[in-house]
Enzyme design. Sequence first.
Site, mmCIF file in Angstrom:
data_model
loop_
_atom_site.group_PDB
_atom_site.id
_atom_site.type_symbol
_atom_site.label_atom_id
_atom_site.label_comp_id
_atom_site.label_asym_id
_atom_site.label_seq_id
_atom_site.Cartn_x
_atom_site.Cartn_y
_atom_site.Cartn_z
ATOM 1 N N HIS A 1 1.090 16.038 9.090
ATOM 2 C CA HIS A 1 0.815 17.458 8.832
ATOM 3 C C HIS A 1 0.022 18.083 9.984
ATOM 4 C CE1 HIS A 1 2.195 17.759 4.645
ATOM 5 N NE2 HIS A 1 1.912 16.472 4.616
ATOM 6 N N CYS B 1 6.611 16.976 7.349
ATOM 7 C CA CYS B 1 6.567 15.991 6.266
ATOM 8 C C CYS B 1 7.893 15.987 5.497
ATOM 9 C CB CYS B 1 5.361 16.236 5.384
ATOM 10 S SG CYS B 1 4.814 14.723 4.591
ATOM 11 N N GLU C 1 -0.484 21.032 10.620
ATOM 12 C CA GLU C 1 -1.192 22.265 10.219
ATOM 13 C C GLU C 1 -2.659 22.041 9.884
ATOM 14 O OE1 GLU C 1 1.008 20.637 8.412
ATOM 15 O OE2 GLU C 1 0.765 20.907 6.262
HETATM 16 N N1 GLN Z 1 7.507 13.996 -0.929
HETATM 17 C C1 GLN Z 1 7.471 13.419 0.362
HETATM 18 C C2 GLN Z 1 6.714 12.108 0.359
HETATM 19 O O1 GLN Z 1 5.967 11.828 -0.520
HETATM 20 C C3 GLN Z 1 6.854 14.374 1.370
HETATM 21 C C4 GLN Z 1 5.413 14.646 1.120
HETATM 22 C C5 GLN Z 1 4.923 15.872 1.849
HETATM 23 O O2 GLN Z 1 5.716 16.659 2.316
HETATM 24 N N2 GLN Z 1 3.622 16.062 1.901
HETATM 25 O O3 GLN Z 1 6.888 11.314 1.266
#
Ligand code: GLN
Length: 546
Positions: free
Chosen positions: A510, A383, A512
């Site tokens: 994600h 992410c 995970e």
């Molecule tokens: N801050 C980034 C976004 O909002 C990544 C979010 C995250 O890593 N969950 O796109």
Amino acid sequence: MKYIFVTGGVVSSLGKGLAAASIGTLLEHRGHKVMIQKFDPYLNVDPGTMSPYQHGEVYVLDDGAETDLDLGHYERFTSSKLSRLNSLSSGQVFETVIRNEREGKYLGKTVQYIPHVTDEIQKRLFDVTEANPEVDILMTEIGGTVGDIEGTLFLEALRQFALEVGRENVCFIHVTLLPLVRAAGEIKTKPTQQSVAKLREIGIQPDIIICRTEHDLDEDNRRKIAMFCNVEKKNVVAFRDVEHTIYQCPLDLRRDKIDRLVVDRLGMSDSPTPVLDDWEDFVDRIVHPKESIDIAVVGKYIELQDAYKSIYESLTHAGAHHRTRVNIIRVDAEALESHGPQKVIGQVDGILIPGGFGDRGIEGKIIAAKHARENGIPYFGICLGMQIATIEFARNVCGIEAATSTEFEKNASEPVICLQEEQKGIRDMGGSMRLGLQKSILFAGTKSATLYGDVNEIFERHRHRYEFNSDYQDKLQDCGLIISSVSANEGLVEIIELPDHPYFVAAQFHPEFLSKPNYPHPLFAGFVEAALGNKKRAELEEPVAE
Ligand code: GLN
């Protein structure tokens, strides 16, 4: 339909969620269809807006629900697929009751805690069973500690519920702490007695008491707890601190036959003995590794045990798969800004940059990504870690010096990561996020496609707001960046990777949240394998002493 309620006594952080998840594992290995849900008495509607400092990780479900990290344990320890119905907070309960009142649904009645609020809580138990007809045991963990003012309505609701569905169909399990008073050299049962007394005041008699102890629970203490808490001695179960891994918890709880006690209590005495071979094998792979690697996790909530919980668990799953102990080196991104990469992460076998929000530590993370890219050290971005890798590549390979994300610089001149047009102007914090399970297309011939077993489509969970800016796609690809996956609907970049590098893979989603003990996520498994390879290569290159 049978119900298990898990409450906690004396103190929080007792591992109630782990106890519930472990009982789920055991019951599932007996062949039962289990579903687990969490009731949280706090007033937030969901933990999505809480700081990781308050709450640890926010765990995201398929349907995009942002939930408590205990739901992560439930999904990892059992095969049940959870939805937003599986997570209920006081905030949701009150929101619904007040909305109903405004809509005139209570037909002019005075709206009260009992029955209106308690009915709303009970409704969630019926809703889950209705939505999952295949389930035969629903287990509900109640957050907080018995005696908390805010938990009282939930316990009252459970008392009423047990009457409604028949007490014989309900098993109350109370998880409590037996502290050791060192000066006296004695384990104390009094706090447990008092917290059970609190439960009985509300009208709930626990059927099983799980005692968290650092030491063995002797017969005397078992007898004492049984007598004062009005349960049979065999129903007082020890739950010791596990030595190596939380995945030992089901095996440990089985020593006192917790699963047998539960099925007996629920009148399911013909339930078969569990066969736990796969679980035992998985635990054995963690406890007796053949290799070990050091992975730097470069983040901002590094001191917090729980902030990157699912990532640490996924590394454990992937490590077990390769019989490798994964030592996690927690690196504060800001330390890289002041000390440089060589000193801070010069010795690690792989670098992982997890998700995150806000601009603190960003430059440090970019330093880490550059170090990984230039030195052939396996890199796994998740992410925010994918956005960082993109910015670093744009700056240092494509020469777009001002490359950044509009999350860090609102009026960026080179926004390689930015909001999509349609997201702009959305005010509600949750509203503008891409959340939950979504389909993406994998491109054949890429490393990612190989890792996933050459499938064409993948489904992964998301939780982010900013995206790879498609205006820069051609330029970055011309400089050598490989885009190995895009979202099926909008063509948004989902995975990037680098050629000629042992492992440089970064995903916007994600992974995970979908890794399981015996089914490590392919991107984690690939990362651990590459880190292992990196370590072996480094060892071979080390000059041999004459
Ligand atoms: N801050 C980034 C976004 O909002 C990544 C979010 C995250 O890593 N969950 O796109």
